[in-house]
Structure formats: structure tokens, C-alpha cells
Scaffold this active site. Structure first.
Site, PDB file in Angstrom:
ATOM      1  CB  SER A 121      -0.943  -0.047   1.214  1.00 33.86           C
ATOM      2  OG  SER A 121      -1.912   0.967   1.154  1.00 33.86           O
TER       3      SER A 121
ATOM      4  CG  HIS B 243      -4.406  -1.559  -2.351  1.00 36.30           C
ATOM      5  ND1 HIS B 243      -4.871  -0.376  -1.824  1.00 36.30           N
ATOM      6  CD2 HIS B 243      -3.682  -2.139  -1.362  1.00 36.30           C
ATOM      7  CE1 HIS B 243      -4.464  -0.238  -0.587  1.00 36.30           C
ATOM      8  NE2 HIS B 243      -3.718  -1.300  -0.283  1.00 36.30           N
TER       9      HIS B 243
END
Length: 251
Positions: free
Chosen positions: A130, A153
Site C-alpha cells: 500500500s 491497490h
């Protein structure tokens, strides 16, 4: 009698030196335990390398629970500023094993690392997921161990989200900041990064991609696979090159 006194004096001096060494080592151990930071200065090159660990969840403006492993950005930012200001530090080694965390805090850390004038090397151990991705690519050179993972993501927010156009514009602005930083500081193309970010075949009930070791290198996200030996060796090489450049410019 005089010789005996001298002998006693020398013994006391040796004890003092031993006590000092013990205190220094104890202070180092406490520093590692409290902050995940240490000074690597026992190498043959006499380089002073600051070791910084980014572990667990990156904590932002809200405190995490006492049972959570976390990296506090209010500790990391002042330390990075003091490293930049110090004539004693030659380079910075950053170890990452993080699940991600607060977007603003993670980007702040990444921007600070990227703006350092000292040589910097990152090493992904376990994972850098992330918002850990921008931190991993913020250094001058990056490594990932063969089993290390990078999870890419779209940005997420916790809590209630108001379904209005302004909210989605805000999401897009945050995502554009992350994407822009990543593609500026590594070899991946923006289009490919966004493809990986929106992939639907990797994560269960979610979108995004998992890149493991060599895959992260092949995509241009990370420079090389390697471990601590390679990361430290690369940093020594970069420090030597910087010293040589200064000497050449002085001449």
C-alpha cells in the site's frame, strides 16, 4: 610501591573504559528497541550509516492500539531532518516490512527520504504494501528480497464515505499524488502502474496486484533483488562515489 600504585591506576582506567563501552552498547540496544533505529559504524570503510526501520502500520494523526506494531511519522520526520543536518552521517539504510497505513503520513515520509542529500538505499523484507510502496521507491536505490512482496491497490479511506462527486474527486486527487510520486521515483510506467493497481485477478474480493521479488524488479518498481549484504554494499559504493565527486569538484 610506586609501581603498584601505577598498576592500580591503570586497572581503574581500564574499568572506566569497559564501563563506557557497556553503557554505549546498552544505549544502542535501547535505541533499537524503542525506535527501530541504529548507527552502523563498525565497517572497514569507516562510513557512518543510519539504519531506519519502517515496520508494522504507518501511524498518522490518530494513535493505534497498544498491541499494534507501528511506525510513528512524528518520530521519523525529525530524525530524517537531523540526518540531513548532520556531518556525521554518510548514508541511510531503510528496512521495510510494512502493511501500509496512513496515506498522508506515508507520503510525508517518502517525500522526506527522496529529498535527502545523503545516499539512501531501501530493502524490502517481508513486504512493503500500500503506502509502503512510495516509501520503498523513494530512495536512490532499492532492493527486495526474493520472497518480499509489494501490494499495489487503489487508495482506501476508513469510516463513512459520502457518495457525492466531491468525495470521488478527493479520492482521485490522493491517488494521483501517490501514482505521480511512484512513477517519478522508479522505472515503472504510469499506465502499467495503474493497470496493476486496478487488476481484478490477484486479490480476493478486491482490486490490485501482488508482486513478489523478481516480479517487482521486472516491472521496474524495484531496482534489484538482494538481501542485507547487497543493500549495505551498494550504500558503501554510493558513499564512496559521493566522496570522490566532492574531491573532484574541489579540484
Amino acid at each position: 610501591m610506586e609501581n603498584k600504585r601505577r598498576s592500580i591506576g591503570n586497572t581503574d582506567g581500564n574499568l572506566d573504559e569497559e564501563e563506557k563501552k557497556v553503557k554505549v552498547e546498552k544505549a544502542k540496544d535501547e535505541r533499537i528497541e524503542d525506535t527501530g533505529q541504529s548507527l552502523l559504524d563498525k565497517n572497514p570503510q569507516n562510513h557512518k550509516i543510519h539504519l531506519l526501520s519502517i515496520i508494522g502500520e504507518i501511524e498518522g494523526h490518530e494513535n493505534l492500539g497498544s498491541n499494534s506494531k507501528s511506525t510513528k511519522y512524528e518520530h521519523v520526520l525529525p530524525k530524517l531532518a537531523s540526518i540531513e543536518d548532520s556531518n556525521e552521517i554518510d548514508g541511510v539504510l531503510i528496512l521495510l516490512n510494512t502493511m501500509g497505513g496512513d496515506v498522508e503520513a506515508g507520503l510525508a515520509i517518502a517525500e522526506m527520504i527522496a529529498s535527502l542529500s545523503k545516499p539512501t538505499v531501501s530493502l524490502v523484507l517481508g513486504g512493503s504494501h500500500s503506502i509502503g510502496v512510495p516509501i520503498a521507491v523513494s530512495t536512490d536505490y532499492s532492493f527486495v528480497v526474493p520472497s518480499g512482496t509489494m501490494v499495489i491497490h487503489p487508495v482506501r479511506l476508513n469510516g463513512m464515505v459520502i457518495g457525492v462527486p466531491q468525495t470521488f474527486d478527493y479520492f482521485k486527487q490522493i491517488q494521483d499524488r501517490i501514482t505521480g510520486f511512484v512513477v517519478t521515483h522508479c522505472g515503472i510506467e504510469q499506465e502499467r502502474f495503474e493497470e496493476l493497481m486496478m487488476e481484478t485477478g490477484f486479490l480476493t474480493k478486491d482490486v490490485g496486484s501482488i508482486l513478489v521479488g523478481d516480479e517487482a524488479v521486472a516491472e521496474g518498481l524495484i531496482d534489484s533483488t538482494g538481501g542485507i549484504k547487497e543493500a549495505v554494499g551498494k550504500l558503501h559504493e554510493m558513499i564512496d562515489a559521493k566522496v570522490k565527486e566532492k574531491i573532484d569538484n574541489a579540484d
